[in-house]
Design an enzyme around this catalytic site. Structure first.
Site, PDB file in Angstrom:
ATOM      1  N   ASN A 177      42.546  40.727  35.480  1.00 16.47           N
ATOM      2  CA  ASN A 177      43.298  41.954  35.750  1.00 16.47           C
ATOM      3  C   ASN A 177      43.257  42.229  37.256  1.00 16.47           C
ATOM      4  O   ASN A 177      42.634  41.488  38.008  1.00 16.47           O
ATOM      5  CB  ASN A 177      42.748  43.124  34.922  1.00 16.47           C
ATOM      6  CG  ASN A 177      41.293  43.416  35.227  1.00 16.47           C
ATOM      7  OD1 ASN A 177      40.955  43.790  36.341  1.00 16.47           O
ATOM      8  ND2 ASN A 177      40.425  43.233  34.236  1.00 16.47           N
ATOM      9  N   HIS A 178      43.901  43.295  37.667  1.00 14.95           N
ATOM     10  CA  HIS A 178      44.067  43.528  39.111  1.00 14.95           C
ATOM     11  C   HIS A 178      42.890  44.227  39.795  1.00 14.95           C
ATOM     12  O   HIS A 178      42.958  44.512  40.988  1.00 14.95           O
ATOM     13  CB  HIS A 178      45.336  44.348  39.366  1.00 14.95           C
ATOM     14  CG  HIS A 178      46.590  43.613  39.013  1.00 14.95           C
ATOM     15  ND1 HIS A 178      46.936  42.422  39.591  1.00 14.95           N
ATOM     16  CD2 HIS A 178      47.562  43.893  38.109  1.00 14.95           C
ATOM     17  CE1 HIS A 178      48.083  42.000  39.074  1.00 14.95           C
ATOM     18  NE2 HIS A 178      48.478  42.867  38.166  1.00 14.95           N
TER      19      HIS A 178
END
Ligand code: CTP
Length: 395
Positions: A209-210
């Site tokens: 994920n970011h």
């Protein structure tokens, strides 16, 4: 933190002395009063003019140069110091200090001060590893001196080895840690998680994920600077970790193992990590080749770390939401048995991933909702820690 603190910066004769300019500059920019004291050999490596220009103050280079009487000046500096930092510290100054000698201005100050003393050794690898240097450092450490570094790297000789001055950020972090020792989290043990987990698919790919870990790293540093003992469990490399115990992990399962181990002695757990909710059911042993037009990955649930770890500690979570922020965060607070939850709107560009700012809404067990303005992640971290101090006081 550093504002209005008096830092006596001792500089001794190592090629790394030029890095003292950077240290003096960053301390001065942070608002500290920097008083540079150089040994004679140090003046061969870097000009006192450089350091006096950066620190906006005269630099002391000898016991005999002073306009004021030296006997009072060295005591005055020793007394004015909130902290004494010797960076770089040669084998020679370390030996002098270990022997309790006071034959130049710097060693006089160290002997006379009651302030904490930090040493950042820098020297040739053999000099550093020499048993005498090691004994001297051990003796000083046992007397309460804080040693930062040295690190492994390229030395002046061109060879690789242990002896390089610690990174400037690490030295500055150590100064903050030492100055913060008596802060409002002194003697408290805080566990912080940070970053996004990575769940492997095959040897080259993962589901991620970011999250970059910035919020968790800011929390760890802020807690350290307020005197806490900090265990940071992270998937990302923090810029600076002086005085912080770091566990690097990749997956949700590894993070859970590290959290379970760490919370056994913790006063608070703050889960700022973005933990994957699913992972591939199996990890392919070999790289998956593009043989078929489509590929289906079967996913399985990861442990919900925050919900599953229990114990006698304050439990704090974050809720990354894109809609019904307060309602969803309240539900998570209840379901996971939290004391506090910080909800953030991930659709807001100022509080999303990888930025230095965050806008959070703090919700507590009584249902109280407090929306903070847009702040830096460090400011948000301190607001959260204010709440932690309050919650710990009530226990
Ligand atoms: N969390 C956790 N373990 C997980 C997932 C989340 O410990 N497997 C923690 C996060 O670190 C965060 C809090 O739980 O502090 C809420 O995370 P969030 O992703 O917002 O919530 P989820 O429980 O994953 O719910 P959903 O994804 O359905 O919104």
């Amino acid at each position: 933190m550093l504002a209005n603190k008096t830092v006596v910066l001792g500089v001794t004769g190592s090629i790394a002395a030029y890095k003292a300019a950077d240290i003096a500059s960053k301390l001065t920019q942070a608002g500290a009063e920097v008083r540079v004291v150089m040994t004679q050999p140090a003046t061969r490596f870097i000009s006192p003019l450089t350091l006096s220009t950066i620190s906006h103050r005269p630099v002391v280079t000898s016991m005999w140069q002073l306009e004021t009487e030296f006997s009072t000046e060295h005591v005055a500096l020793a007394e004015a110091a909130d902290v004494v930092v010797i960076a770089p510290a040669t084998a020679n100054i370390i030996a002098h200090l270990a022997a309790g000698m006071a034959d130049d201005m710097l060693s006089c100050i160290v002997l006379a001060t009651r302030a904490p003393v930090i040493l950042a050794p820098a020297m040739n690898v053999n000099m550093f590893q020499n048993a005498i240097t090691q004994q001297n450092l051990a003796k000083l450490k046992a007397r309460g001196f804080v040693i930062v570094g040295p690190e492994y790297g390229r030395l002046a000789s061109g060879k690789m080895g242990l002896g390089r001055l610690a990174e400037v950020e690490q030295i500055l972090g150590t100064i903050k840690q030492v100055l913060g020792r008596k802060g409002d989290l002194a003697d408290k043990h805080i566990v912080v998680t940070a970053g996004g987990t990575r769940e492997p698919i095959d040897p080259v790919r993962h589901l991620g994920n970011h999250a970059t870990g910035k919020m968790g790293h800011a929390l760890a540093l802020a807690a350290r600077d307020r005197g806490a003992r900090v265990r940071l469990i992270t998937t990302a490399a923090p810029a600076e970790t002086a005085g912080i115990e770091v566990s690097r992990v990749e997956t949700a399962v590894q993070m859970k193992q590290a959290v379970v181990k760490a919370v056994a002695q913790a006063d608070a757990l703050i889960m700022a990590a973005a933990v994957a909710d699913y992972r591939p059911r199996s990890i392919a042993k070999a790289k998956i080749k593009k043989e078929t037009p489509s590929l289906t990955l079967e996913l399985t649930r990861t442990p919900d770390i925050l919900a599953e770890v229990t114990g006698d500690f304050i439990k704090i979570g974050f809720a990354a939401e894109s809609e019904d922020i307060v309602t969803n965060a309240r539900r998570k607070l209840k379901e996971k048995g939290l004391h506090l939850i910080m909800a953030n709107d991930i659709t807001d560009k100022d509080s999303g991933f990888g930025v230095d700012t965050n806008k959070v809404t703090i919700i507590d067990r009584s249902g109280k909702v407090e929306s903070l303005p847009l702040l830096t992640k460090r400011e948000v971290a301190d607001r959260i820690l204010d709440k932690v101090v309050g919650l710990l006081a009530k226990r």
